[in-house]
Design an enzyme around this catalytic site. Sequence first.
Site, PDB file in Angstrom:
ATOM      1  N   TYR A 150      -6.415  -2.395  -1.708  1.00  0.00           N
ATOM      2  CA  TYR A 150      -6.603  -3.599  -0.883  1.00  0.00           C
ATOM      3  C   TYR A 150      -8.073  -4.023  -0.899  1.00  0.00           C
ATOM      4  O   TYR A 150      -8.404  -5.163  -1.233  1.00  0.00           O
ATOM      5  CB  TYR A 150      -6.134  -3.300   0.540  1.00  0.00           C
ATOM      6  N   LYS A 155      -9.633  -7.265  -2.959  1.00  0.00           N
ATOM      7  CA  LYS A 155     -10.240  -8.401  -2.256  1.00  0.00           C
ATOM      8  C   LYS A 155     -11.693  -8.577  -2.694  1.00  0.00           C
ATOM      9  O   LYS A 155     -12.184  -9.697  -2.809  1.00  0.00           O
ATOM     10  CB  LYS A 155     -10.168  -8.177  -0.741  1.00  0.00           C
ATOM     11  N   ARG A 182       1.768  -3.276  12.312  1.00  0.00           N
ATOM     12  CA  ARG A 182       0.358  -2.961  12.544  1.00  0.00           C
ATOM     13  C   ARG A 182       0.242  -2.284  13.897  1.00  0.00           C
ATOM     14  O   ARG A 182       1.173  -2.326  14.706  1.00  0.00           O
ATOM     15  CB  ARG A 182      -0.471  -4.259  12.539  1.00  0.00           C
TER      16      ARG A 182
HETATM   17  N1  UDP Z   1      -2.864   2.964  14.073  1.00  0.00           N
HETATM   18  C1  UDP Z   1      -2.349   3.837  15.027  1.00  0.00           C
HETATM   19  N2  UDP Z   1      -0.987   3.942  15.135  1.00  0.00           N
HETATM   20  C2  UDP Z   1      -0.125   3.221  14.381  1.00  0.00           C
HETATM   21  C3  UDP Z   1      -0.647   2.307  13.430  1.00  0.00           C
HETATM   22  C4  UDP Z   1      -2.019   2.215  13.297  1.00  0.00           C
HETATM   23  O1  UDP Z   1      -3.107   4.500  15.745  1.00  0.00           O
HETATM   24  O2  UDP Z   1       1.106   3.381  14.553  1.00  0.00           O
HETATM   25  C5  UDP Z   1      -4.323   2.874  13.936  1.00  0.00           C
HETATM   26  C6  UDP Z   1      -4.832   2.854  12.506  1.00  0.00           C
HETATM   27  O3  UDP Z   1      -5.008   4.161  12.030  1.00  0.00           O
HETATM   28  C7  UDP Z   1      -6.142   2.089  12.666  1.00  0.00           C
HETATM   29  C8  UDP Z   1      -5.849   1.106  13.778  1.00  0.00           C
HETATM   30  O4  UDP Z   1      -4.736   1.634  14.491  1.00  0.00           O
HETATM   31  O5  UDP Z   1      -7.167   2.960  13.072  1.00  0.00           O
HETATM   32  C9  UDP Z   1      -5.545  -0.309  13.318  1.00  0.00           C
HETATM   33  O6  UDP Z   1      -4.452  -0.247  12.468  1.00  0.00           O
HETATM   34  P1  UDP Z   1      -3.780  -1.524  11.806  1.00  0.00           P
HETATM   35  O7  UDP Z   1      -2.374  -1.164  11.495  1.00  0.00           O
HETATM   36  O8  UDP Z   1      -3.971  -2.741  12.596  1.00  0.00           O
HETATM   37  O9  UDP Z   1      -4.578  -1.681  10.406  1.00  0.00           O
HETATM   38  P2  UDP Z   1      -6.133  -1.724  10.043  1.00  0.00           P
HETATM   39  O10 UDP Z   1      -6.882  -2.368  11.133  1.00  0.00           O
HETATM   40  O11 UDP Z   1      -6.554  -0.294   9.838  1.00  0.00           O
HETATM   41  O12 UDP Z   1      -6.162  -2.490   8.781  1.00  0.00           O
END
Ligand code: UDP
Length: 340
Positions: A168, A172, A211
């Site tokens: 990713y 980008k 997410r």
């Molecule tokens: N995260 C979490 N539990 C979940 C999914 C994500 O704690 O079920 C955490 C992930 O490891 C990251 C943050 O939440 O530190 C944000 O995750 P997101 O899925 O939004 O993606 P990112 O911001 O990392 O692209």
Amino acid sequence: MIDQIISEDLERIRSSLKGDLFAGKNVLVTGGAGFLGSWLCDVLLGLGAEVTAVDDLSTGRIKNVDHLTENPKFRLIKSDVCTFKRRDKFDFILHMAGHASPEEYQVHPIETLQTSASGSANMAEIARKSDATLLFASTSEVYGDAEVVPTPETYWGKVNPIGPRSCYDEGKRFAEALLMAYYKQYGLDVKIPRIFNSYGPRLREDGLYGRAMSRFIMQALKNEPITVYGDGKQTRSFCYVTDTVTGLMLLTTNQEARGEVVNVGNSQEVTILELAKRIKQITGCESPVTFHPLPKDDPKRRCPDTSKLEKLAGWKPQVKFEDGLKRTIRWFQTLNPATD
Ligand code: UDP
């Protein structure tokens, strides 16, 4: 489906955009059935544009644009952005297609790289032949595990080029370099927003696409455990969709943003554990918070310095975290899982 929350939000976006710069314009939106792409289609049609949405539906969802299919100014073309061909001339190309969820893109690393690399090369050529403005959805991920926070556009990034997120991040970064080359070599009108975590109605919540924000909300609404990775002290800065989309629209037509990278996001930084607790509080759920291993190379802090966009376009985020969160939760409460 257009519901009340989305209608009000679209109205909020329209009222912050002045002029009729899109009326009668031919606009291509890649990833048009995705989260941000579908919002852009709605806004553009509301401003009188003709919109062609391209989406291979690998991560986008038909239900995001179902309400538009009767609109004669809208067409959805199911196609991969890497191979999409069209003779039409476009005035604007908003290149939003991509795999954005870390858990999902790590399962499709080659497609993720190809979408950014070949997909952007294809869009650059279509834009060059049309003499169109090309807005490319870049990402805060180009900064990797940033050492400068809040992060300004001048920071070059700390990215593991062969790590699990590199498909990713490096995709980008390549696309940014490619489009800057088109700007320098051909004078193509390129704008490169680096989008930080955005959220709101239509953010996918299901499976690997989910997410942290959308998954936590659904877990809370179902009284299931809220799955925090690591100790939850890592941070993100969440920008409500109306603010992100307004920022993107303002950049698209901003002459001073030609050949510029510009952060788009909200600089209110919260820990992931705090996010889980706020969602628990607002929903009043009984979900326990459970802790799970932190994924490799998960950025520790993420927060934008948005002064460049503020200066360029007079943009500032309008929606407070608490309010955006409440609206998003209300929207997810209306979801009918059977319509997936
Ligand atoms: N995260 C979490 N539990 C979940 C999914 C994500 O704690 O079920 C955490 C992930 O490891 C990251 C943050 O939440 O530190 C944000 O995750 P997101 O899925 O939004 O993606 P990112 O911001 O990392 O692209």
